[in-house]
Design a protein around this motif. Structure first.
Motif, short mmCIF file in Angstrom:
data_model
loop_
_atom_site.label_atom_id
_atom_site.label_comp_id
_atom_site.label_asym_id
_atom_site.label_seq_id
_atom_site.Cartn_x
_atom_site.Cartn_y
_atom_site.Cartn_z
N GLN A 113 17.36 38.17 -25.63
CA GLN A 113 18.53 37.44 -25.71
C GLN A 113 18.49 36.19 -24.47
OE1 GLN A 113 20.79 36.67 -27.69
NE2 GLN A 113 19.84 38.01 -29.23
N GLN A 116 18.76 32.50 -24.40
CA GLN A 116 19.04 31.92 -25.90
C GLN A 116 20.46 31.33 -25.99
OE1 GLN A 116 18.23 34.52 -29.00
NE2 GLN A 116 15.66 34.55 -28.26
N GLY A 117 20.72 30.33 -26.51
CA GLY A 117 21.98 29.85 -26.79
C GLY A 117 22.90 29.73 -25.79
N GLN A 118 24.06 29.26 -25.71
CA GLN A 118 25.17 29.19 -24.95
C GLN A 118 26.40 30.28 -25.06
OE1 GLN A 118 26.70 25.25 -25.29
NE2 GLN A 118 24.88 24.18 -25.13
N LEU A 120 29.66 31.67 -26.25
CA LEU A 120 30.76 31.25 -27.17
C LEU A 120 32.12 31.79 -26.48
CD1 LEU A 120 31.53 30.42 -29.97
CD2 LEU A 120 31.12 32.94 -30.56
N ALA A 147 30.45 39.58 -38.42
CA ALA A 147 29.22 39.25 -37.36
C ALA A 147 29.44 40.04 -36.37
CB ALA A 147 29.77 37.69 -36.84
N ARG A 192 26.70 35.26 -26.97
CA ARG A 192 25.56 34.44 -27.44
C ARG A 192 25.02 34.78 -28.67
NH1 ARG A 192 21.19 34.36 -22.38
NH2 ARG A 192 22.23 32.60 -21.02
N MET A 193 24.89 36.08 -29.08
CA MET A 193 24.48 36.73 -30.49
C MET A 193 25.69 36.15 -31.44
SD MET A 193 22.84 40.30 -29.75
CE MET A 193 23.46 40.71 -28.16
N ARG A 195 27.19 33.27 -31.48
CA ARG A 195 27.32 32.11 -31.63
C ARG A 195 26.46 31.69 -32.96
NH1 ARG A 195 24.15 27.56 -30.20
NH2 ARG A 195 25.38 25.74 -29.46
N THR A 196 25.45 32.45 -33.17
CA THR A 196 24.58 31.89 -34.39
C THR A 196 25.29 32.01 -35.76
OG1 THR A 196 23.72 34.00 -34.51
CG2 THR A 196 22.39 32.57 -33.35
N ASP A 197 26.32 32.77 -35.85
CA ASP A 197 27.10 33.17 -36.90
C ASP A 197 28.41 32.53 -37.09
OD1 ASP A 197 25.49 34.86 -38.30
OD2 ASP A 197 26.00 36.51 -36.70
N HIS A 199 31.65 29.57 -35.27
CA HIS A 199 32.19 28.45 -34.73
C HIS A 199 33.62 28.98 -33.76
CE1 HIS A 199 34.32 24.47 -34.31
NE2 HIS A 199 33.07 24.10 -34.43
#
Length: 232
Positions: A113, A116-118, A120, A147, A192-193, A195-197, A199
């Motif tokens: 992780q 990765q990503g921002q 949420l 999620a 972060r995890m 965020r992929t699922d 909004h």
């Protein structure tokens, strides 16, 4: 020697943890019923956060209450009653989890992780009472629960305590036996995890996730009290 209880039962809701525990130790099992009502939702959510199964979570909470009742003499008040019970629930839930398939190491997940990503963000609950909005939030809540269930357990349980139960960093750390910095890091990566699922707008449903409805609360309370009343 046990101090006799007054003939008239008090208003349990007005008693603090110490007074409530004292009454239970003196033989007032009805006082333990108030412990159930105070703690059911948190403990159910914690157990479910570990096991991802509502039926099994109910079983864990019931077993934890029976164990706690038997060990009440060991409660010293160094932590809150709810934190003490949370630890018992976690021990029971993790015991069941260990019987399942091997889990991926936390360190490996954290390494993946990194970077990765921002993060949420999760703003407060919206106050729109429009029926269409309520339906939309209910659908979003179900998506959010799914999620959260997909999060690896060490991150999921931190997320449940911090974001859903609104526990402080200190209380979460005490319940899980972690350092405060570890709690912060795991929450950061759980977001972060997710965020992929999800909004950001789904965050409005957080306080309603894994609803602890009255029927479930009553069922757990009745089952525990039935078991306690059967004790000699």
């Amino acid at each position: 020697m046990t101090t006799p209880l007054p003939s008239t039962a008090p208003d349990y809701a007005t008693l603090d943890d110490a007074a409530l525990v004292a009454r239970v130790r003196q033989g007032d099992r009805n006082a333990f019923g108030d412990v159930l009502r105070r703690c059911n939702q948190r403990l159910f959510r914690v157990a479910r956060g570990v096991l991802r199964d509502e039926g099994e979570a109910e079983d864990v909470v019931q077993e934890a209450y029976v164990h706690a009742f038997a060990r009440l003499a060991h409660f010293r008040g160094e932590a809150s009653l709810l934190t003490w019970l949370t630890r018992i629930v976690l021990n029971e839930a993790y015991g069941r989890l260990r019987k399942r398939r091997p889990q991926v190491a936390v360190e490996h997940i954290e390494e993946i992780q990194m970077g990765q990503g921002q993060v949420l963000p999760f703003p407060g609950q919206a106050g729109n009472d429009d029926p269409a909005a309520i339906l939309a939030r209910d659908q979003a809540r179900r998506l959010l629960e799914q999620a959260i269930d997909r999060l690896p357990e060490p991150f999921r349980i931190v997320f449940v305590l911090r974001e859903i139960e609104d526990c402080s960093v200190e209380e979460t750390a005490a319940a899980l036996g972690l350092r405060g910095e570890t709690v912060k890091t795991r929450l950061h990566r759980a977001r972060r995890m997710l965020r992929t699922d999800l909004h950001e707008v789904l965050a409005a449903t957080l306080t309603g996730t894994f609803p602890f409805l009255g029927a479930r609360c009553d069922r757990i309370s009745a089952a525990v009290m039935q078991r306690l009343n059967a004790l000699p």
